[in-house]
Write a protein that holds these residues in place. Structure first.
Motif, PDB file in Angstrom:
ATOM      1  N   LYS A  33      50.765  38.555 -19.121  1.00  0.00           N
ATOM      2  CA  LYS A  33      50.628  37.303 -19.948  1.00  0.00           C
ATOM      3  C   LYS A  33      51.613  37.418 -21.307  1.00  0.00           C
ATOM      4  O   LYS A  33      51.327  38.333 -21.688  1.00  0.00           O
ATOM      5  CB  LYS A  33      49.290  36.745 -20.203  1.00  0.00           C
ATOM      6  CG  LYS A  33      48.599  36.307 -18.840  1.00  0.00           C
ATOM      7  CD  LYS A  33      47.186  35.760 -18.989  1.00  0.00           C
ATOM      8  CE  LYS A  33      46.378  35.482 -17.916  1.00  0.00           C
ATOM      9  NZ  LYS A  33      45.220  34.741 -18.199  1.00  0.00           N
ATOM     10  N   TYR A  34      52.116  36.236 -21.693  1.00  0.00           N
ATOM     11  CA  TYR A  34      53.113  36.338 -22.790  1.00  0.00           C
ATOM     12  C   TYR A  34      53.041  35.232 -23.336  1.00  0.00           C
ATOM     13  O   TYR A  34      54.052  34.498 -23.701  1.00  0.00           O
ATOM     14  CB  TYR A  34      54.348  36.774 -22.315  1.00  0.00           C
ATOM     15  CG  TYR A  34      55.352  37.501 -23.366  1.00  0.00           C
ATOM     16  CD1 TYR A  34      55.321  38.495 -24.117  1.00  0.00           C
ATOM     17  CD2 TYR A  34      56.609  36.519 -23.650  1.00  0.00           C
ATOM     18  CE1 TYR A  34      55.944  38.904 -24.931  1.00  0.00           C
ATOM     19  CE2 TYR A  34      57.343  37.100 -24.752  1.00  0.00           C
ATOM     20  CZ  TYR A  34      57.241  38.207 -25.344  1.00  0.00           C
ATOM     21  OH  TYR A  34      58.007  38.558 -26.203  1.00  0.00           O
ATOM     22  N   GLY A  35      51.800  34.498 -23.751  1.00  0.00           N
ATOM     23  CA  GLY A  35      51.941  33.349 -24.467  1.00  0.00           C
ATOM     24  C   GLY A  35      52.051  32.540 -23.640  1.00  0.00           C
ATOM     25  O   GLY A  35      51.925  32.239 -22.283  1.00  0.00           O
ATOM     26  N   HIS A  36      52.212  31.262 -24.474  1.00  0.00           N
ATOM     27  CA  HIS A  36      52.643  29.683 -23.815  1.00  0.00           C
ATOM     28  C   HIS A  36      53.787  29.124 -24.482  1.00  0.00           C
ATOM     29  O   HIS A  36      54.266  29.499 -25.377  1.00  0.00           O
ATOM     30  CB  HIS A  36      51.504  28.764 -24.031  1.00  0.00           C
ATOM     31  CG  HIS A  36      50.181  29.381 -23.410  1.00  0.00           C
ATOM     32  ND1 HIS A  36      49.295  30.102 -23.750  1.00  0.00           N
ATOM     33  CD2 HIS A  36      49.757  28.923 -22.299  1.00  0.00           C
ATOM     34  CE1 HIS A  36      48.195  30.437 -23.148  1.00  0.00           C
ATOM     35  NE2 HIS A  36      48.542  29.508 -22.175  1.00  0.00           N
ATOM     36  N   ASP A  37      54.601  28.392 -23.517  1.00  0.00           N
ATOM     37  CA  ASP A  37      55.678  27.868 -23.977  1.00  0.00           C
ATOM     38  C   ASP A  37      55.475  26.200 -24.846  1.00  0.00           C
ATOM     39  O   ASP A  37      54.032  26.089 -25.229  1.00  0.00           O
ATOM     40  CB  ASP A  37      56.788  27.438 -22.986  1.00  0.00           C
ATOM     41  CG  ASP A  37      56.344  26.338 -21.881  1.00  0.00           C
ATOM     42  OD1 ASP A  37      55.148  25.804 -22.396  1.00  0.00           O
ATOM     43  OD2 ASP A  37      56.910  26.140 -21.213  1.00  0.00           O
ATOM     44  N   LYS A  38      56.230  25.522 -25.226  1.00  0.00           N
ATOM     45  CA  LYS A  38      56.057  24.557 -26.372  1.00  0.00           C
ATOM     46  C   LYS A  38      55.390  23.516 -25.406  1.00  0.00           C
ATOM     47  O   LYS A  38      54.543  22.578 -26.347  1.00  0.00           O
ATOM     48  CB  LYS A  38      57.287  24.001 -26.864  1.00  0.00           C
ATOM     49  CG  LYS A  38      58.287  23.592 -25.760  1.00  0.00           C
ATOM     50  CD  LYS A  38      59.386  23.024 -26.649  1.00  0.00           C
ATOM     51  CE  LYS A  38      60.607  22.481 -25.532  1.00  0.00           C
ATOM     52  NZ  LYS A  38      61.730  22.001 -25.699  1.00  0.00           N
ATOM     53  N   ASN A  39      55.334  23.455 -23.924  1.00  0.00           N
ATOM     54  CA  ASN A  39      54.642  22.602 -23.341  1.00  0.00           C
ATOM     55  C   ASN A  39      53.111  22.939 -23.002  1.00  0.00           C
ATOM     56  O   ASN A  39      52.558  22.349 -22.026  1.00  0.00           O
ATOM     57  CB  ASN A  39      55.681  22.074 -22.057  1.00  0.00           C
ATOM     58  CG  ASN A  39      56.855  21.478 -22.697  1.00  0.00           C
ATOM     59  OD1 ASN A  39      56.844  20.629 -23.439  1.00  0.00           O
ATOM     60  ND2 ASN A  39      57.861  21.784 -21.803  1.00  0.00           N
ATOM     61  N   GLY A  40      52.923  24.107 -23.293  1.00  0.00           N
ATOM     62  CA  GLY A  40      51.584  24.772 -23.048  1.00  0.00           C
ATOM     63  C   GLY A  40      51.594  25.269 -21.774  1.00  0.00           C
ATOM     64  O   GLY A  40      50.440  25.782 -21.328  1.00  0.00           O
ATOM     65  N   LYS A  41      52.735  25.556 -21.064  1.00  0.00           N
ATOM     66  CA  LYS A  41      52.726  26.444 -19.846  1.00  0.00           C
ATOM     67  C   LYS A  41      52.739  27.848 -20.147  1.00  0.00           C
ATOM     68  O   LYS A  41      52.994  28.542 -20.967  1.00  0.00           O
ATOM     69  CB  LYS A  41      54.009  26.049 -19.088  1.00  0.00           C
ATOM     70  CG  LYS A  41      53.890  24.689 -18.687  1.00  0.00           C
ATOM     71  CD  LYS A  41      55.037  24.551 -17.534  1.00  0.00           C
ATOM     72  CE  LYS A  41      55.025  23.104 -16.794  1.00  0.00           C
ATOM     73  NZ  LYS A  41      54.362  22.036 -17.590  1.00  0.00           N
ATOM     74  N   GLN A  42      51.839  28.620 -19.348  1.00  0.00           N
ATOM     75  CA  GLN A  42      51.767  30.007 -19.567  1.00  0.00           C
ATOM     76  C   GLN A  42      53.128  30.590 -19.106  1.00  0.00           C
ATOM     77  O   GLN A  42      53.816  30.624 -18.356  1.00  0.00           O
ATOM     78  CB  GLN A  42      50.832  30.366 -18.467  1.00  0.00           C
ATOM     79  CG  GLN A  42      50.615  32.082 -18.665  1.00  0.00           C
ATOM     80  CD  GLN A  42      49.732  32.533 -19.665  1.00  0.00           C
ATOM     81  OE1 GLN A  42      48.517  32.006 -20.084  1.00  0.00           O
ATOM     82  NE2 GLN A  42      50.176  33.544 -20.470  1.00  0.00           N
TER      83      GLN A  42
END
Length: 129
Positions: A33-42
């Motif tokens: 896992k590497y955080g989330h994008d600006k839209n909240g997607k993993q």
């Protein structure tokens, strides 16, 4: 619509970089896992090639401004034999956008069908009496 963190199974994720040695290989423990994008997607990162991708990569939901619910509605309306313009009137989504979604659906359907045909070809078929 994003997945619940507890439901993401890293064994099902794979690297989508065609130049990676672990491209499309599942359950190789190279995806983290590497955080989330600006839209909240993993987001995920491949430890082999360093590539970063979101959970919707290689799906009909990838890089769309439509919500997952809107895309599913388009699919349902297509199954009910509605035409592109009818779906446009029902949903208020432009027909070009709907056509793009339909093209993606067709592209993914072909990949799934090809995969299933390959698998079936490797499995001996039992005859029913």
């Amino acid at each position: 619509m994003t997945k619940n963190k507890s439901k993401i199974d890293l064994k099902n994720e794979f690297c989508s970089n065609e130049n990676c040695n672990d491209y499309s290989k599942r359950d190789t423990a190279n995806i983290v896992k590497y955080g989330h994008d600006k839209n909240g997607k993993q987001r995920f990162k491949c430890k082999t090639c360093g590539g970063v991708f979101v959970e919707t990569k290689n799906t009909i939901f990838y890089n769309r401004k439509l919500s997952q619910d809107q895309i599913i509605l388009i699919c349902k309306l297509l199954v009910e034999k509605n035409g592109i313009r009818a779906i446009e009137r029902i949903t208020g989504i432009h027909r070009d956008t709907i056509s793009d979604v339909v093209k993606d659906i067709a592209r993914h359907a072909r990949e799934v069908t090809d995969f299933l045909i390959e698998i079936v070809g490797k499995v001996p078929v039992k005859r029913l009496n």
